[in-house]
Write an enzyme that holds these catalytic residues in place. Structure first.
Site: not given
Length: 310
Positions: A53, A202
């Site tokens: 990341y 989501l």
């Protein structure tokens, strides 16, 4: 609880990919630090990051900078086995030596002596799963991680890994529109006391209710490669979001909170990983905790999904 480890986590976790700024040009250092603080202040104790990341581990470094003095209050999960090459290409490497290097570098970036959960980020087709599993088992036996998990695995890969190293958690994509895990991996995890920590609850913002029907995606936006963001599928999904918004108005939930709560209500789902790059985003999704949807609302959502063809 993560598996049967006794490690307790909030049902909403902060997914720490967005704060690294790799896919969002508007991410700032200050906003990322504020987002981390907002997550913890909103009741989240579970942070999900990875060696990959950020080009130089930005996500893990930010966690240490923002929350280093709160380490004992946090449950930190990281992942090894994927690195980013110059230009952003992913390099999958599940060799034992690489996994050890990734773990040790992650510990250094996070300024901690241990991880609470270490995942194999993805299976390496060039390395037997059991070989990677053995490396993570050794790291757990050495106390460098309290538990081990796997991400983006098939059922057979999970079973093979489990034969060499106990799995506490499985991390796949899952949301109202992507329910493939219900076929095999989710039932297996329920039967074997493995926690399922899902990402994309989501669906890259689609189920957050913030993308207008006439939204124009910029060239290069990764969402354009998914059919659900295009043409007729996009229109159907916008209809679903509109219906969820109407339901939420009655129950006092935002669209994002509806989607997160629905996800957490599904049997076997332990945690929803919610990414955020600004404080208000994680405050909203954290607001789903402690406010479950009632049975009438859940039944109404299921009917909407049937009508949508899910």
């Amino acid at each position: 609880e993560i598996g049967t480890t006794g490690i307790m986590v909030s049902p909403v976790a902060l997914g720490c990919w967005p704060i690294a700024g790799m896919t969002s040009p508007d991410v700032t250092h200050e906003q990322s630090l504020l987002t981390l603080h907002a997550a913890v202040d909103s009741g989240i104790n579970f942070l999900d990051t990875a060696y990959a990341y950020g080009a130089d581990g930005e996500s893990e470094r930010l966690i240490a900078e923002a929350l280093g003095d709160r380490r004992e209050q946090l449950v930190i999960a990281s992942k090894g086995g994927i690195s980013l090459e110059t230009g952003g290409a992913r390099n999958i490497d599940g060799r034992p030596g690489t996994l050890r290097t990734h773990c040790e570098k992650s510990l250094g970036r996070l300024q901690t002596d241990y991880l609470d959960l270490l995942y194999l980020h993805a299976p390496d087709p060039q390395v037997p799963v059991r070989e990677s599993a053995g490396a993570l088992r050794e790291l757990m036996e050495e106390g460098k991680t309290r538990s081990v998990g796997v991400s983006n695995f098939t059922l057979q890969q999970i079973i093979d890994f489990q034969g060499e190293c106990p799995i506490a958690a499985f991390q796949p994509p899952y949301n109202m529109l992507q329910r493939d895990i219900e076929v095999d991996t989710l039932p297996w995890c329920r039967e074997n006391s493995v926690s399922v920590m899902v990402y994309w609850p989501l669906m890259k913002g689609l189920l957050a209710g913030k993308l207008a029907r006439d939204h124009v995606f910029t060239p290069g936006d990764s969402r354009l490669k998914y059919p659900m963001f295009q043409g007729e599928e996009w229109e159907k999904n916008q209809d679903l979001v509109d219906a969820l918004r109407e339901l939420g108005t009655r129950s006092g939930h935002s669209v994002a909170q509806m989607a997160v709560n629905w996800t957490l209500s599904q049997p076997g789902i332990s945690v929803a990983l919610c990414g955020a790059k600004r404080p208000e985003q994680i405050r909203e999704t954290a607001g789903a905790m402690g406010r479950p949807l009632d049975s009438t609302t859940l039944t109404a959502i299921e009917q909407l999904l049937v009508e949508r063809g899910i």
